[in-house]
Design a protein around this motif. Structure first.
Motif, mmCIF file in Angstrom:
data_model
loop_
_atom_site.group_PDB
_atom_site.id
_atom_site.type_symbol
_atom_site.label_atom_id
_atom_site.label_comp_id
_atom_site.label_asym_id
_atom_site.label_seq_id
_atom_site.Cartn_x
_atom_site.Cartn_y
_atom_site.Cartn_z
ATOM 1 N N VAL A 204 0.836 -1.210 0.000
ATOM 2 C CA VAL A 204 0.000 0.000 0.000
ATOM 3 C C VAL A 204 0.874 1.264 0.000
ATOM 4 O O VAL A 204 0.798 2.102 0.898
ATOM 5 N N PRO A 205 1.730 1.441 -1.017
ATOM 6 C CA PRO A 205 2.719 2.524 -1.006
ATOM 7 C C PRO A 205 2.088 3.908 -1.039
ATOM 8 O O PRO A 205 1.134 4.168 -1.769
ATOM 9 N N SER A 206 2.647 4.795 -0.241
ATOM 10 C CA SER A 206 2.178 6.173 -0.146
ATOM 11 C C SER A 206 2.936 7.075 -1.117
ATOM 12 O O SER A 206 3.863 6.643 -1.792
ATOM 13 N N ALA A 259 -1.515 -3.633 -3.404
ATOM 14 C CA ALA A 259 -2.291 -2.399 -3.434
ATOM 15 C C ALA A 259 -3.742 -2.705 -3.086
ATOM 16 O O ALA A 259 -4.271 -3.769 -3.424
ATOM 17 N N ALA A 260 -4.386 -1.748 -2.425
ATOM 18 C CA ALA A 260 -5.735 -1.959 -1.916
ATOM 19 C C ALA A 260 -6.784 -1.295 -2.798
ATOM 20 O O ALA A 260 -6.564 -0.208 -3.340
ATOM 21 N N ARG A 261 -7.948 -1.942 -2.880
ATOM 22 C CA ARG A 261 -9.055 -1.367 -3.639
ATOM 23 C C ARG A 261 -9.771 -0.276 -2.853
ATOM 24 O O ARG A 261 -10.415 0.597 -3.439
ATOM 25 N N THR A 262 -9.694 -0.344 -1.542
ATOM 26 C CA THR A 262 -10.301 0.661 -0.668
ATOM 27 C C THR A 262 -9.264 1.060 0.367
ATOM 28 O O THR A 262 -8.603 0.190 0.945
ATOM 29 N N ASP A 263 -9.106 2.358 0.595
ATOM 30 C CA ASP A 263 -8.117 2.800 1.569
ATOM 31 C C ASP A 263 -8.443 4.230 1.994
ATOM 32 O O ASP A 263 -8.429 5.135 1.163
ATOM 33 N N PRO A 264 -8.740 4.459 3.272
ATOM 34 C CA PRO A 264 -9.073 5.811 3.720
ATOM 35 C C PRO A 264 -7.873 6.730 3.838
ATOM 36 O O PRO A 264 -8.037 7.951 3.876
ATOM 37 N N ALA A 265 -6.658 6.179 3.923
ATOM 38 C CA ALA A 265 -5.469 6.990 4.167
ATOM 39 C C ALA A 265 -4.652 7.255 2.914
ATOM 40 O O ALA A 265 -4.105 8.346 2.750
ATOM 41 N N GLY A 270 -3.449 6.092 -6.340
ATOM 42 C CA GLY A 270 -2.035 6.378 -6.210
ATOM 43 C C GLY A 270 -1.215 5.121 -5.981
ATOM 44 O O GLY A 270 -0.104 4.987 -6.508
ATOM 45 N N GLN A 271 -1.758 4.181 -5.199
ATOM 46 C CA GLN A 271 -1.057 2.918 -4.969
ATOM 47 C C GLN A 271 -0.874 2.155 -6.271
ATOM 48 O O GLN A 271 0.225 1.665 -6.584
ATOM 49 N N PHE A 272 -1.955 2.026 -7.039
ATOM 50 C CA PHE A 272 -1.873 1.304 -8.306
ATOM 51 C C PHE A 272 -1.012 2.050 -9.315
ATOM 52 O O PHE A 272 -0.378 1.427 -10.164
ATOM 53 N N LEU A 284 1.713 -7.932 -8.922
ATOM 54 C CA LEU A 284 0.698 -7.175 -8.194
ATOM 55 C C LEU A 284 -0.117 -8.111 -7.312
ATOM 56 O O LEU A 284 -0.559 -9.174 -7.756
ATOM 57 N N VAL A 285 -0.306 -7.713 -6.067
ATOM 58 C CA VAL A 285 -1.220 -8.387 -5.145
ATOM 59 C C VAL A 285 -2.352 -7.410 -4.855
ATOM 60 O O VAL A 285 -2.110 -6.308 -4.341
ATOM 61 N N VAL A 286 -3.578 -7.766 -5.207
ATOM 62 C CA VAL A 286 -4.727 -6.890 -5.024
ATOM 63 C C VAL A 286 -5.376 -7.204 -3.681
ATOM 64 O O VAL A 286 -5.861 -8.313 -3.460
ATOM 65 N N CYS A 287 -5.373 -6.221 -2.783
ATOM 66 C CA CYS A 287 -5.924 -6.383 -1.444
ATOM 67 C C CYS A 287 -7.344 -5.810 -1.375
ATOM 68 O O CYS A 287 -7.709 -4.924 -2.151
ATOM 69 N N THR A 288 -8.106 -6.299 -0.420
ATOM 70 C CA THR A 288 -9.448 -5.767 -0.215
ATOM 71 C C THR A 288 -9.398 -4.333 0.277
ATOM 72 O O THR A 288 -10.081 -3.449 -0.245
ATOM 73 N N ALA A 289 -8.575 -4.076 1.296
ATOM 74 C CA ALA A 289 -8.511 -2.740 1.882
ATOM 75 C C ALA A 289 -7.170 -2.549 2.561
ATOM 76 O O ALA A 289 -6.466 -3.506 2.894
ATOM 77 N N GLY A 290 -6.831 -1.286 2.752
ATOM 78 C CA GLY A 290 -5.638 -0.925 3.500
ATOM 79 C C GLY A 290 -5.966 0.153 4.512
ATOM 80 O O GLY A 290 -6.952 0.895 4.356
ATOM 81 N N HIS A 291 -5.175 0.229 5.577
ATOM 82 C CA HIS A 291 -5.353 1.248 6.611
ATOM 83 C C HIS A 291 -6.769 1.256 7.184
ATOM 84 O O HIS A 291 -7.331 2.324 7.480
ATOM 85 N N ALA A 292 -7.372 0.074 7.329
ATOM 86 C CA ALA A 292 -8.731 0.000 7.835
ATOM 87 C C ALA A 292 -8.998 -1.398 8.397
ATOM 88 O O ALA A 292 -8.399 -2.382 7.951
ATOM 89 N N GLU A 293 -9.885 -1.462 9.372
ATOM 90 C CA GLU A 293 -10.319 -2.745 9.901
ATOM 91 C C GLU A 293 -11.498 -3.236 9.080
ATOM 92 O O GLU A 293 -12.383 -2.464 8.705
ATOM 93 N N PHE A 294 -11.521 -4.532 8.792
ATOM 94 C CA PHE A 294 -12.621 -5.105 8.041
ATOM 95 C C PHE A 294 -12.633 -6.609 8.270
ATOM 96 O O PHE A 294 -11.615 -7.203 8.647
ATOM 97 N N PRO A 295 -13.766 -7.277 8.071
ATOM 98 C CA PRO A 295 -13.815 -8.730 8.217
ATOM 99 C C PRO A 295 -12.843 -9.398 7.250
ATOM 100 O O PRO A 295 -12.815 -9.086 6.064
ATOM 101 N N GLY A 296 -12.022 -10.294 7.768
ATOM 102 C CA GLY A 296 -11.020 -10.955 6.943
ATOM 103 C C GLY A 296 -9.696 -10.234 6.897
ATOM 104 O O GLY A 296 -8.790 -10.643 6.165
ATOM 105 N N GLU A 297 -9.545 -9.169 7.687
ATOM 106 C CA GLU A 297 -8.295 -8.402 7.668
ATOM 107 C C GLU A 297 -7.099 -9.263 8.059
ATOM 108 O O GLU A 297 -6.042 -9.211 7.410
ATOM 109 N N ALA A 298 -7.248 -10.088 9.110
ATOM 110 C CA ALA A 298 -6.126 -10.910 9.569
ATOM 111 C C ALA A 298 -5.711 -11.902 8.486
ATOM 112 O O ALA A 298 -4.515 -12.115 8.240
ATOM 113 N N GLU A 299 -6.693 -12.505 7.822
ATOM 114 C CA GLU A 299 -6.390 -13.458 6.758
ATOM 115 C C GLU A 299 -5.698 -12.757 5.588
ATOM 116 O O GLU A 299 -4.777 -13.314 4.979
#
Length: 326
Positions: A204-206, A259-265, A270-272, A284-299
């Motif tokens: 999730v590069p800034s 890189a995340a499809r959803t990211d509040p921060a 920009g990541q993509f 490329l590894v496509v993540c569900t979300a970054g910088h956020a809590e969500f179901p399945g985050e640990a997995e």
């Protein structure tokens, strides 16, 4: 897909994957972009001077030392050196950066049994004396490219690599970089100019694609920059020297971006954009979300870690799938 909104109900940084997989129009770098960074490397990649062992933290059969060294910013910064057990030879080396939360401890699980690693803490960030939150760190020296915090943070990646290779010279044959969020963006800025690195993973590069990074509010350091520019628009051109997308276009080594499809921060676009701009072999590894809590985050986090270790350990990255969707 997690539903993230500001208190007033405005949705933020959530985009369909097909849009994110379409490259944005390329940005034009400043005419002296590469010259500026090459000069920075020559000026600030000098040996870090005296390296002090502050504390022996060895555990689990691994050598772990808390160290301090002279930062390119002028002060002393902290980090950890992690090595294998006494009888285990070193075949690989890692420089592992961190996010804007700083770093309290290293994560030896990120280091393979036959590897040595350094976990530097960036200047002015938490655990270092006078550590600042990201919203303040991102404004240090803004307006002057030679005094900007990101210049020194990138240079300390080079210094950390030097310290690691001084202690474990055999790691030079296979030196890699790992960084996420702040560390992902700083890694993109640092990697093009240091030919000691073989591969890198950026999570999730800034600091990617400033025209987008500054176009919407966010919960990260980018919001502090956006607000600052409202009163100081003359500082905007300087940021182009620290756009991780422009730097990625200069990176020729193998790189894997998660890189995340959803990211509040950090805006996903920009990541993509960092991924799309890479000049060398990329995955490329496509993540569900970054910088956020969500179901399945640990997995997801476990899957990202597994993909990073697999990428760095692969004999030939061309044998890996070009895109992994989590």
């Amino acid at each position: 897909m997690p539903d993230h909104r500001f208190p007033d109900g405005e949705e933020f940084t959530s985009y369909p994957l097909d849009e994110l997989l379409t490259p944005l129009p390329p940005l034009r770098p400043p005419d002296d972009f590469a010259e500026f960074w090459r000069e920075t490397y020559v000026e600030l990649t000098a040996p870090a001077g005296e390296v002090r062992i502050e504390r022996d933290c060895s555990a689990g059969g691994r050598s772990i030392e808390l160290i301090s060294f002279r930062s390119s910013s002028g002060g002393r910064v902290l980090g950890w050196l992690v090595g294998p057990g006494d009888r285990q030879p070193v075949r690989r080396g890692l420089v592992i950066s961190h996010g804007y939360g700083g770093r309290e401890l290293p994560d030896p699980l990120q280091v393979a049994d036959n590897a040595a690693a350094i976990f530097p803490v960036a200047p002015w960030l938490p655990i270092n004396a006078g550590g600042l939150p990201g919203s303040e760190h991102v404004l240090i020296g803004i307006g002057d490219r030679y005094r900007y915090a990101h210049r020194f943070s990138a240079a300390d990646i080079w210094r950390a690599a030097t310290i690691l290779l001084q202690r474990y010279p055999d790691a030079a044959a296979c030196l890699d970089y790992r960084g996420g969020s702040f560390g992902g963006g700083i890694g993109a800025l640092a990697l093009p100019w240091d030919d000691r690195f073989r591969r890198a993973t950026l999570h999730v590069p800034s600091f990617g694609y400033f025209p987008i990074r500054l176009s919407r509010r966010c919960t990260g350091s980018g919001e502090a920059v956006r607000q600052h520019l409202l009163g100081h628009p003359e500082h905007r051109p300087m940021l182009d020297y620290f756009d991780s997308t422009l730097a990625a276009a200069e990176i020729s080594i193998d790189v894997q971006v998660s890189a995340a499809r959803t990211d509040p921060a950090v805006d996903p676009r920009g990541q993509f954009a960092v991924y799309h701009a890479l000049a060398g072999t990329k995955r490329l590894v496509v993540c569900t979300a970054g910088h956020a809590e969500f179901p399945g985050e640990a997995e997801q986090n476990l899957a990202v870690e597994s993909a990073a270790r697999r990428f760095l350990a692969a004999d030939d990255v061309d044998e890996l799938p070009p895109i992994i969707e989590l």
